[in-house]
Design an enzyme around this catalytic site. Sequence first.
Site, PDB file in Angstrom:
ATOM      1  N   CYS A  12       0.847  -1.200   0.000  1.00 29.18           N
ATOM      2  CA  CYS A  12       0.000   0.000   0.000  1.00 29.18           C
ATOM      3  C   CYS A  12       0.878   1.244   0.000  1.00 29.18           C
ATOM      4  CB  CYS A  12      -0.916   0.013   1.216  1.00 29.18           C
ATOM      5  SG  CYS A  12      -0.035   0.239   2.775  1.00 29.18           S
ATOM      6  N   CYS A  15       3.544   1.614   2.698  1.00 30.84           N
ATOM      7  CA  CYS A  15       4.803   0.924   2.383  1.00 30.84           C
ATOM      8  C   CYS A  15       5.652   1.799   1.467  1.00 30.84           C
ATOM      9  CB  CYS A  15       4.537  -0.405   1.687  1.00 30.84           C
ATOM     10  SG  CYS A  15       3.507  -1.555   2.606  1.00 30.84           S
ATOM     11  N   ASP A 439       7.624  26.244 -34.326  1.00 35.24           N
ATOM     12  CA  ASP A 439       8.651  26.505 -35.317  1.00 35.24           C
ATOM     13  C   ASP A 439       7.994  26.366 -36.692  1.00 35.24           C
ATOM     14  OD1 ASP A 439      11.269  26.821 -36.434  1.00 35.24           O
ATOM     15  OD2 ASP A 439      11.274  24.665 -36.796  1.00 35.24           O
ATOM     16  N   ASP A 638      11.902  20.878 -34.103  1.00 32.72           N
ATOM     17  CA  ASP A 638      12.493  19.654 -34.614  1.00 32.72           C
ATOM     18  C   ASP A 638      13.385  18.945 -33.602  1.00 32.72           C
ATOM     19  OD1 ASP A 638      14.773  21.171 -34.539  1.00 32.72           O
ATOM     20  OD2 ASP A 638      14.946  21.414 -36.695  1.00 32.72           O
ATOM     21  N   ASP A 642      16.187  23.657 -32.521  1.00 32.29           N
ATOM     22  CA  ASP A 642      15.435  24.431 -31.534  1.00 32.29           C
ATOM     23  C   ASP A 642      15.712  23.972 -30.103  1.00 32.29           C
ATOM     24  OD1 ASP A 642      14.020  25.870 -33.596  1.00 32.29           O
ATOM     25  OD2 ASP A 642      12.892  24.043 -33.945  1.00 32.29           O
TER      26      ASP A 642
END
Length: 831
Positions: A12, A15, A439, A638, A642
């Site tokens: 759970c 833990c 772009d 791309d 960039d």
Amino acid sequence: MKKKFNVTGMTCSACQAHVERAVARLPGMRSAAVNLLQNTLTADYDEERLSTQDIIAAVRGAGYDAFAPGEETGVLSPQRAAKDEARRIKYRFIASLIFLLPLLYVAMGQMLALPLPKELTENPGLFALTQFLLVLPVLSVNRRFFTNGFKRLVQGGPNMDSLIALGSGAAVLSGLWGLFRILVLMEHPDWTAALEQAFHGLYFESAAMILTLVTLGKWLEARAKVKTSDAISALVRLVPQEASVLRDGKEVSVPVQGLVPGDIVVVRAGERIAADGVVVDGGGAADESALTGESVPQDKPIGAELAAGTLLASGYVELKVARTGKDTVLAQIITLVEEAAGSKAPIARLADRVSAVFVPTVIAIALLTLVVWLAQGTSFSFALSSAIAVLVISCPCALGLATPTAIMVGTGSAARQGILVKSAAALERAHKVTTVVLDKTGTVTSGRMQVAGIVPGAQSSSEELLTQAASLEHFSQHPFAQALSGYAEEKNIPLVPVSRFEGIPGRGVCAQEGEEQLSGGNLTYMQELGVAVADGEKLLAQEAALGRTPLFFVRGKKYLGMISFSDTIKPASADAVGLLKRMHLQVILLTGDNPQTAQSVARAVGIDRVIAGVLPQEKEAVIRRLQDEGEVVAMAGDGVNDAPALVRADVGMALGAGTDVAVESADIVLMKDDLTGVATALQLSRAVLRNIKENLFWAFIYNVLGIPLAAGVLYLPFGWKLSPMFAAAAMSLSSVCVVTNALRLRFFKPARIARKHQHKGKIMRKTLIIEGMVCAHCAGRVERALNSIPGVQAKVDLSQKCAVVESHAQITDEALKQAVQKAGYEVVAIN
């Protein structure tokens, strides 16, 4: 150093929090993130101060176990482990149910007027002992709750198992005390009232019901967890087990693990590609939908790249292996999806903080409930029942699963759409985006340039201009250069030798040709070189109005002329921009191109704001300025040119990175090379965050309402009392509901794109019958030639020897024939 570990023993969110705290406090640990769904720990640490064994020791010291993947024999993949766990829990549930049903029949038969054996109805001791014997197998098959629960309690890190163990254990102990009293009181027939009270203290059926219902919930939860990893499993299954390889002139079948770079793999129609490579013989069409989301098969002539896991829909190819195993595109995709699914979103911090104190708080509330009801003068049986109900209705699992299930299912759904999300944090940030910066070249437009116009200088000829320009651009990989080189090759333009080639960012290129410097670039570059271009500004404006980009060329001080290039707008760009605007997002076109050309493209796709003439290194400053204005910015480019802007943006998206999925600068990689992926990624982010908030709301509200109800807060005013059995059922269903809600993301579909064409009127559609095409390479050349005509969208069908052409403009048959003839083929009919 960042490393992932498999963690065992967690049940759970308590833990999860305990393991995370134990590892995070280690000296040299930068960050530690535990994923309850995958049972993994991702640790980012200083390897000079910490070792793998130190981290494993910390996990073991917290009462759990950890292994580095691959270092422990027998450790299964998360998907296989989840399936095995679901199967084990299923058997536990069936075994529990087999003994629970007769136990309920014995314990509640008389209340329901069901026939019971005379021996049981007349012998209270046998009646109670039978219930005890029937509960023992249920306790045995579910002993894991007790061993783990009490172990964590002793270690100071109680978890959900501890709550179940305390609740069902208290019920069993109460039942044993009741059994003992019944056996003693049977010797005193006058003590009828006391004997009846002892019967009410038999909680064996409650203990068995609690354990069975919790096990049922765990089974349903485990089954749902298996489904959350379906996307990753589906990707893994894409790679075939064997491949046909040419060795010593013979075709042999070898395991995929035995492939090495340089092998020639034979692939026939209907077979999946076993490794990344290049087509060296044959040709066909590949279905890459599993990787890119693109449903239309793509032509693969000689020289084309193929990725592992894709399907050869038609044809026959011989593939030279370039990358195998973990180096393939598919393997990198799987790694990205797994890392994203295993990462933690910032929104999960609230649940983490609550989980860290949840179980101790619940235990304290249960003890307080017992004490308060006893102080109120109620029976011990009533007080104990309320305390047990508090223990078993509390569900830390729902809190722990609320975020990771949504993240895993969401990233898996994104992968099926051809969207690779690198982290949960990026997915969360994306839903806050207010501005999308695009772009131009390669993003809004196709980036496939073509020569559109040639204007030689006053003292130069077209042939001289083309010779010098093509020679200069021959060494460049820029789209303009590739278009010019292809045009020169098609026109058989001779080249001259050049040396010392150099690129000037944002300006152009230069090289040495003989004794003179050969230069080419934009008008600004010409001005910097001191070269006068007659009517330069006028030429620039004219070309920009036509949506063309001009480049100017000079040899020494001699102006050679201008060559203009045009780019085609991607078919889906206008629709995608429209969709982004309908999502109430500001869309900006950011480009290094001149303002006139940028405005022309922006008008064509419906973008209102343009920032043009920006150098690559200046794009990052533009993004920063937008952020300073309060915008949350997504940048799509791309992923290479960039890179600074993608890193600076709140969410960086790399488009069309099919052969380079690990673009370091992007947060999200879009395999499909069009803008629809940007809109889809943002829509998916909103859907995932909405799902997480729903999960957290229900997890919190369940516990906020359930715990007081179980404690009996509403008993005095309304007489509402929750039995431990109903509490167990409610607890079991809470986790199932959270996981099931997350699974709805598997059915995520992006919003439809309403196509609003720039040109009104009917679409022109013509079918060209073409002679001379013999392979996919031929079909590709014809398709490129037709698509180079402005406004034309063409698709070639090699099997039918035809091309289907669509356009909103009226294109003459002669123009279509000339385009095909230039590619080297012949149109025999147009329908």
